[in-house]
Design an enzyme around this catalytic site. Structure first.
Site, PDB file in Angstrom:
ATOM      1  N   HIS A  18     -44.131  13.358  60.843  1.00 38.78           N
ATOM      2  CA  HIS A  18     -45.584  13.212  61.000  1.00 38.78           C
ATOM      3  C   HIS A  18     -45.954  12.660  62.378  1.00 38.78           C
ATOM      4  CE1 HIS A  18     -45.638  13.611  56.638  1.00 38.78           C
ATOM      5  NE2 HIS A  18     -46.950  13.578  56.633  1.00 38.78           N
TER       6      HIS A  18
ATOM      7  N   ASP B 277     -38.766  19.916  53.486  1.00 30.68           N
ATOM      8  CA  ASP B 277     -39.270  18.556  53.671  1.00 30.68           C
ATOM      9  C   ASP B 277     -39.909  18.136  52.359  1.00 30.68           C
ATOM     10  OD1 ASP B 277     -40.111  16.135  54.808  1.00 30.68           O
ATOM     11  OD2 ASP B 277     -41.916  17.010  55.684  1.00 30.68           O
ATOM     12  N   SER B 278     -40.215  16.853  52.258  1.00 29.07           N
ATOM     13  CA  SER B 278     -40.896  16.365  51.058  1.00 29.07           C
ATOM     14  C   SER B 278     -42.345  16.845  51.005  1.00 29.07           C
ATOM     15  CB  SER B 278     -40.867  14.834  51.013  1.00 29.07           C
ATOM     16  OG  SER B 278     -41.506  14.295  52.151  1.00 29.07           O
TER      17      SER B 278
END
Length: 273
Positions: free
Chosen positions: A195, A11-12
């Site tokens: 998120h 993921d980033s």
């Protein structure tokens, strides 16, 4: 014969840890290797070309660690760079989060009856994922007549990272972002950013009772299990989790702990060329 190699996820940042947690719960015997490109986050505000370049570098690093499968635990990378990731991965199978989330949402919507059956599916996501219409395209590829509404909720990301998931600020943001979803009568809502599951209770409270939330992380874990099939480890033991990051700080460790629901293990600092 089972495959002892780890599953790679990237993921980033640390939001993809919600996907890692879902995979760990589904496949507790598996070793998991997670890469958060924290030096370059967020991907959600980057151009498609930049996201594709960053994603290729992340995949390349995970391949050097000998992973048996790749999970793109990032909605933006899944939306903008999945073809580049598959190409970079070669023979290693790849699962993104958009496809599983889209299929799960459509299955939920098809289970509705009466006027609810005709209501749109709402997708809550970052601006980049919304602009790509990745979920809409995935859903319409399976059901061309299904209406999909995309809603960008950019403030949900910093709220989740700060741990402000159930306070007045979070509730006010949810009411504002979800007002058009309520007005449109959507009964299925996709949490299209890794998120957002941390805000699921606040999101649910801003929606009419009975609205169905689809967590793409959980849907992805189901598909990872199906993908591995006989290659999954089934010895009943508990696998190890190793976390890699491209930038580290005490704040990052705290944020990672929020997403894992427990204190984060040691973070290994790595560099992406």
């Amino acid at each position: 014969m089972t495959d002892e190699r780890p599953i790679g996820l990237f993921d980033s940042g640390v939001g993809g840890l919600t996907v890692l947690d879902a995979v760990a719960r589904r496949l507790p015997a598996e070793d998991l290797l997670y890469l958060g490109d924290t030096a370059r986050l967020p991907y959600g505000t980057k151009s498609p070309e930049t996201v594709r370049r960053y994603a290729r570098r992340a995949v390349s690093l995970l391949l050097t660690r000998g992973v048996k499968a790749l999970v793109v635990a990032c909605n933006t990378a899944s939306a903008l760079a999945l073809d580049a990731i598959v190409e970079e991965a070669g023979k290693v199978p790849v699962v993104g989060v958009v496809g599983p989330g889209a299929r799960a949402a459509l299955a939920r919507a098809r289970g509705l009856t009466g006027p609810d059956a005709e209501a749109p599916i709402a997708v809550l996501a970052t601006e980049a994922t919304v602009a790509s219409d990745a979920y809409g395209r995935a859903i319409r590829s399976l059901d061309p007549f299904r209406t999909v509404m995309n809603v960008a909720c950019p403030l949900f990301v910093p709220l989740a990272e700060e741990g402000w998931t159930e306070n007045d600020v979070a509730r006010a943001a949810a009411r504002l972002y979800l007002a058009p979803v309520v007005e449109a009568g959507a009964r299925v809502v996709v949490l299209g950013c890794t998120h957002y599951p941390l805000l699921s209770e606040t999101i649910a409270a801003a929606l009419p009772a009975g609205t169905l939330l689809v967590d793409s992380a959980a849907s992805t874990a189901v598909e990872v299990e199906a993908l591995l099939g006989e290659n999954a480890r089934r010895d009943g033991g508990t696998g190890e989790t190793h976390l890699l990051v491209t930038d580290s700080s005490e704040r990052l460790r705290r944020v990672a702990g929020r997403f894992l629901g427990r204190e984060a293990a040691a973070l290994e600092l790595v560099d992406l060329p």
